[in-house]
Design a protein around this motif. Structure first.
Motif, PDB file in Angstrom:
ATOM      1  N   GLY A 168      -2.280  -0.294  55.012  1.00  0.00           N
ATOM      2  CA  GLY A 168      -2.037  -0.017  53.841  1.00  0.00           C
ATOM      3  C   GLY A 168      -0.185  -0.006  53.312  1.00  0.00           C
ATOM      4  N   ASP A 169      -0.536  -0.051  51.971  1.00  0.00           N
ATOM      5  CA  ASP A 169       0.678  -0.972  51.761  1.00  0.00           C
ATOM      6  C   ASP A 169       1.721   0.453  51.247  1.00  0.00           C
ATOM      7  OD1 ASP A 169      -0.520  -3.850  51.454  1.00  0.00           O
ATOM      8  OD2 ASP A 169      -0.577  -3.503  50.049  1.00  0.00           O
ATOM      9  N   ASP A 170       1.425   1.777  50.919  1.00  0.00           N
ATOM     10  CA  ASP A 170       2.489   2.704  50.624  1.00  0.00           C
ATOM     11  C   ASP A 170       2.606   3.374  51.647  1.00  0.00           C
ATOM     12  OD1 ASP A 170       2.910   5.208  50.541  1.00  0.00           O
ATOM     13  OD2 ASP A 170       2.165   4.852  48.236  1.00  0.00           O
ATOM     14  N   ASP A 171       3.997   3.231  52.354  1.00  0.00           N
ATOM     15  CA  ASP A 171       4.768   3.754  53.698  1.00  0.00           C
ATOM     16  C   ASP A 171       4.664   5.307  53.721  1.00  0.00           C
ATOM     17  OD1 ASP A 171       4.753   1.027  54.981  1.00  0.00           O
ATOM     18  OD2 ASP A 171       7.648   1.154  53.954  1.00  0.00           O
ATOM     19  N   ASP A 172       4.340   6.167  53.000  1.00  0.00           N
ATOM     20  CA  ASP A 172       4.383   7.360  52.771  1.00  0.00           C
ATOM     21  C   ASP A 172       2.512   7.381  53.335  1.00  0.00           C
ATOM     22  OD1 ASP A 172       6.954   8.178  52.668  1.00  0.00           O
ATOM     23  OD2 ASP A 172       6.695   8.960  50.395  1.00  0.00           O
ATOM     24  N   ALA A 173       2.079   6.893  52.056  1.00  0.00           N
ATOM     25  CA  ALA A 173       0.742   7.607  52.732  1.00  0.00           C
ATOM     26  C   ALA A 173       0.255   7.531  53.504  1.00  0.00           C
ATOM     27  CB  ALA A 173      -0.354   6.820  51.412  1.00  0.00           C
ATOM     28  N   LYS A 174       0.491   6.548  54.225  1.00  0.00           N
ATOM     29  CA  LYS A 174      -0.274   5.761  55.545  1.00  0.00           C
ATOM     30  C   LYS A 174       0.901   6.889  56.397  1.00  0.00           C
ATOM     31  CE  LYS A 174       1.154   1.380  56.758  1.00  0.00           C
ATOM     32  NZ  LYS A 174       0.975   0.221  57.670  1.00  0.00           N
ATOM     33  N   ARG A 175       2.137   7.202  56.473  1.00  0.00           N
ATOM     34  CA  ARG A 175       2.639   8.307  56.986  1.00  0.00           C
ATOM     35  C   ARG A 175       1.321   9.373  57.827  1.00  0.00           C
ATOM     36  NH1 ARG A 175       5.332  11.836  55.909  1.00  0.00           N
ATOM     37  NH2 ARG A 175       6.139  11.007  53.922  1.00  0.00           N
ATOM     38  N   ILE A 176       1.004   9.638  56.355  1.00  0.00           N
ATOM     39  CA  ILE A 176      -0.255  11.515  56.265  1.00  0.00           C
ATOM     40  C   ILE A 176      -1.757  10.536  56.783  1.00  0.00           C
ATOM     41  CG2 ILE A 176      -0.986  13.063  54.361  1.00  0.00           C
ATOM     42  CD1 ILE A 176       2.047  11.954  53.572  1.00  0.00           C
ATOM     43  N   VAL A 177      -1.818   9.700  56.413  1.00  0.00           N
ATOM     44  CA  VAL A 177      -2.964   9.261  56.828  1.00  0.00           C
ATOM     45  C   VAL A 177      -2.772   8.718  58.533  1.00  0.00           C
ATOM     46  CG1 VAL A 177      -4.553   7.547  57.395  1.00  0.00           C
ATOM     47  CG2 VAL A 177      -3.905   8.334  54.764  1.00  0.00           C
ATOM     48  N   MET A 178      -1.785   8.753  59.225  1.00  0.00           N
ATOM     49  CA  MET A 178      -1.278   8.363  60.746  1.00  0.00           C
ATOM     50  C   MET A 178      -1.714  10.006  61.450  1.00  0.00           C
ATOM     51  SD  MET A 178       0.903   4.705  60.874  1.00  0.00           S
ATOM     52  CE  MET A 178       0.090   4.359  62.601  1.00  0.00           C
ATOM     53  N   GLU A 179      -0.589  11.052  60.501  1.00  0.00           N
ATOM     54  CA  GLU A 179      -0.130  12.064  61.376  1.00  0.00           C
ATOM     55  C   GLU A 179      -2.281  12.750  61.373  1.00  0.00           C
ATOM     56  OE1 GLU A 179       3.965  13.388  59.506  1.00  0.00           O
ATOM     57  OE2 GLU A 179       2.147  13.978  58.481  1.00  0.00           O
ATOM     58  N   LEU A 180      -2.547  12.337  60.449  1.00  0.00           N
ATOM     59  CA  LEU A 180      -4.237  13.111  60.027  1.00  0.00           C
ATOM     60  C   LEU A 180      -5.132  12.742  61.472  1.00  0.00           C
ATOM     61  CD1 LEU A 180      -5.686  13.115  57.059  1.00  0.00           C
ATOM     62  CD2 LEU A 180      -5.071  15.499  58.069  1.00  0.00           C
ATOM     63  N   VAL A 181      -5.298  11.061  62.024  1.00  0.00           N
ATOM     64  CA  VAL A 181      -5.845  10.610  62.885  1.00  0.00           C
ATOM     65  C   VAL A 181      -5.257  10.951  64.082  1.00  0.00           C
ATOM     66  CG1 VAL A 181      -5.947   8.226  64.013  1.00  0.00           C
ATOM     67  CG2 VAL A 181      -6.020   8.407  61.403  1.00  0.00           C
ATOM     68  N   ASP A 182      -4.025  11.351  64.118  1.00  0.00           N
ATOM     69  CA  ASP A 182      -3.371  12.249  65.463  1.00  0.00           C
ATOM     70  C   ASP A 182      -4.039  13.648  65.768  1.00  0.00           C
ATOM     71  OD1 ASP A 182      -1.653  11.965  67.671  1.00  0.00           O
ATOM     72  OD2 ASP A 182      -0.181  12.994  66.225  1.00  0.00           O
ATOM     73  N   SER A 183      -4.174  14.576  64.542  1.00  0.00           N
ATOM     74  CA  SER A 183      -4.471  15.486  64.602  1.00  0.00           C
ATOM     75  C   SER A 183      -5.991  15.859  64.910  1.00  0.00           C
ATOM     76  CB  SER A 183      -4.255  15.773  63.126  1.00  0.00           C
ATOM     77  OG  SER A 183      -5.108  15.817  62.181  1.00  0.00           O
ATOM     78  N   LEU A 184      -6.974  14.357  64.661  1.00  0.00           N
ATOM     79  CA  LEU A 184      -8.115  14.711  64.869  1.00  0.00           C
ATOM     80  C   LEU A 184      -8.592  13.791  66.608  1.00  0.00           C
ATOM     81  CD1 LEU A 184      -9.576  12.954  61.398  1.00  0.00           C
ATOM     82  CD2 LEU A 184     -10.362  15.464  62.848  1.00  0.00           C
ATOM     83  N   GLY A 185      -7.374  13.789  67.281  1.00  0.00           N
ATOM     84  CA  GLY A 185      -7.365  13.674  68.430  1.00  0.00           C
ATOM     85  C   GLY A 185      -8.023  11.576  68.779  1.00  0.00           C
ATOM     86  N   PHE A 186      -6.688  10.956  67.905  1.00  0.00           N
ATOM     87  CA  PHE A 186      -7.151   9.112  68.308  1.00  0.00           C
ATOM     88  C   PHE A 186      -5.584   9.310  67.665  1.00  0.00           C
ATOM     89  CE2 PHE A 186     -11.059  10.669  67.214  1.00  0.00           C
ATOM     90  CZ  PHE A 186     -11.714  10.569  68.108  1.00  0.00           C
ATOM     91  N   ASP A 187      -5.210   7.892  69.091  1.00  0.00           N
ATOM     92  CA  ASP A 187      -4.026   7.354  68.614  1.00  0.00           C
ATOM     93  C   ASP A 187      -3.799   6.263  67.067  1.00  0.00           C
ATOM     94  OD1 ASP A 187      -2.651   8.807  70.717  1.00  0.00           O
ATOM     95  OD2 ASP A 187      -3.299   6.932  72.252  1.00  0.00           O
ATOM     96  N   PRO A 188      -2.789   6.859  66.601  1.00  0.00           N
ATOM     97  CA  PRO A 188      -3.219   5.484  65.242  1.00  0.00           C
ATOM     98  C   PRO A 188      -1.943   4.988  65.311  1.00  0.00           C
ATOM     99  CG  PRO A 188      -1.613   7.853  64.714  1.00  0.00           C
ATOM    100  CD  PRO A 188      -2.058   8.163  65.816  1.00  0.00           C
ATOM    101  N   VAL A 189      -2.534   3.533  65.173  1.00  0.00           N
ATOM    102  CA  VAL A 189      -2.399   2.075  65.272  1.00  0.00           C
ATOM    103  C   VAL A 189      -1.647   1.847  63.864  1.00  0.00           C
ATOM    104  CG1 VAL A 189      -2.053   0.539  66.549  1.00  0.00           C
ATOM    105  CG2 VAL A 189      -3.043   1.584  67.783  1.00  0.00           C
ATOM    106  N   ASP A 190      -0.700   1.686  63.261  1.00  0.00           N
ATOM    107  CA  ASP A 190      -0.264   0.465  62.074  1.00  0.00           C
ATOM    108  C   ASP A 190      -0.698  -0.494  62.153  1.00  0.00           C
ATOM    109  OD1 ASP A 190       0.925  -0.234  60.010  1.00  0.00           O
ATOM    110  OD2 ASP A 190       2.927   0.364  60.358  1.00  0.00           O
ATOM    111  N   ALA A 191      -2.299  -0.756  61.328  1.00  0.00           N
ATOM    112  CA  ALA A 191      -2.740  -1.987  61.270  1.00  0.00           C
ATOM    113  C   ALA A 191      -1.689  -3.124  59.931  1.00  0.00           C
ATOM    114  CB  ALA A 191      -3.935  -2.122  60.666  1.00  0.00           C
ATOM    115  N   GLY A 192      -0.704  -2.943  59.544  1.00  0.00           N
ATOM    116  CA  GLY A 192      -0.060  -3.233  58.604  1.00  0.00           C
ATOM    117  C   GLY A 192      -0.662  -3.323  57.387  1.00  0.00           C
ATOM    118  N   THR A 193      -0.651  -4.259  56.509  1.00  0.00           N
ATOM    119  CA  THR A 193      -1.195  -4.235  54.965  1.00  0.00           C
ATOM    120  C   THR A 193      -2.585  -3.605  53.968  1.00  0.00           C
ATOM    121  OG1 THR A 193      -1.375  -6.143  54.457  1.00  0.00           O
ATOM    122  CG2 THR A 193       1.490  -5.398  54.288  1.00  0.00           C
ATOM    123  N   LEU A 194      -2.851  -3.698  53.694  1.00  0.00           N
ATOM    124  CA  LEU A 194      -4.217  -3.725  52.820  1.00  0.00           C
ATOM    125  C   LEU A 194      -4.653  -5.130  52.946  1.00  0.00           C
ATOM    126  CD1 LEU A 194      -6.133  -0.894  52.355  1.00  0.00           C
ATOM    127  CD2 LEU A 194      -4.827  -1.610  49.633  1.00  0.00           C
TER     128      LEU A 194
END
Ligand SMILES: NC(=O)c1ccc[n+]([C@@H]2O[C@H](COP(=O)([O-])OP(=O)(O)OC[C@H]3O[C@@H](n4cnc5c(N)ncnc54)[C@H](OP(=O)(O)O)[C@@H]3O)[C@@H](O)[C@H]2O)c1
Length: 208
Positions: free
Chosen positions: A151-177
């Motif tokens: 994603g392009d919005d760093d805050d939005a991406k951070r929040i979604v990465m935290e959700l991914v982590d809370s669901l039991g998966f390692d979030p990997v920053d995959a860059g831009t949209l």
């Protein structure tokens, strides 16, 4: 967190179950209306709503519909919202979309162009719904699956990465949209349940 989920099928139903179980305040919607969602609401404690209700108060909205349904969504309501795009483009299901067939746009960019003003983050598109349901693991587990988040919005991406982590998966920053084609169908990370390092390698190795 208040989460709206558009789509109650394989992926939307799974995220309704998992995110409700984590204590989030989930409203789920589909094409047939809230009256068709009674069983899922009863099972999970989520609220069955219309698409408008699911989007209205949500801090995060997940879209889990066939891509061809995106242009019919009420775009104005998504303005400013964090939108998790779990969708994929399958021409046999979604029909011919020129910019996606010639790969001049990533499918999430195409979605973002329909939902102007939305803070679109691509996630959950590359894992089978059943694995999303069953294969979450605590942080640090040797068999933890990595999931790309673009994603392009760093805050939005951070929040979604935290959700991914809370669901039991390692979030990997995959860059831009625009770069999120690297996690679309037919890439190394699509449906392959790699760990985080494997996802990083797979994203780098993806070829248009
Ligand atoms: N299946 C997987 O394992 C998986 C994994 C990752 C990503 N994905 C992607 O996620 C998306 C959803 O896949 P799925 O397998 O979950 O599909 P699915 O089981 O067929 O569910 C699709 C859902 O979208 C809803 N829908 C369709 N048009 C709508 C509209 N205009 N407004 C609101 N809701 C609408 C449907 O409503 P009704 O229930 O009323 O028909 C249904 O609940 C696809 O883009 C797919 O490629 C799927």
């Amino acid at each position: 967190m208040k989460i709206g989920i558009i789509g109650s099928g394989h992926i939307g139903g799974t995220l309704t179950r998992r995110l409700s179980a984590l204590g989030h305040d989930v409203t789920v919607a589909n094409s047939r209306g809230p009256e068709s969602l009674g069983d899922l609401a009863q099972e999970t404690g989520a609220t069955a709503g219309t698409v408008e209700q699911a989007v209205d108060q949500a801090e995060v909205v997940v879209i889990a519909v066939p891509l061809l349904a995106v242009p019919a969504l009420p775009a104005a309501l998504f303005d400013g919202k964090i939108v998790v795009d779990a969708d994929n483009y399958y021409p046999q299901r979604d029909g011919d979309i020129a910019e996606l067939l010639d790969r001049s746009l990533s499918s999430s960019r195409w979605t973002a162009e329909h939902l102007k003003g939305a803070r679109v983050v691509k996630a959950f598109n590359n894992i089978q719904a059943q694995h999303l349901m069953e294969n979450g693991r605590p942080a640090g587990s040797g068999d933890r699956i990595g999931l790309p988040v673009a994603g392009d919005d760093d805050d939005a991406k951070r929040i979604v990465m935290e959700l991914v982590d809370s669901l039991g998966f390692d979030p990997v920053d995959a860059g831009t949209l625009d770069g999120s084609w690297r996690q679309q169908p037919d890439t190394p990370v699509y449906g392959t349940d790699r760990d985080a390092e494997g996802v990083r390698r797979g994203l780098a190795e993806a070829r248009p």
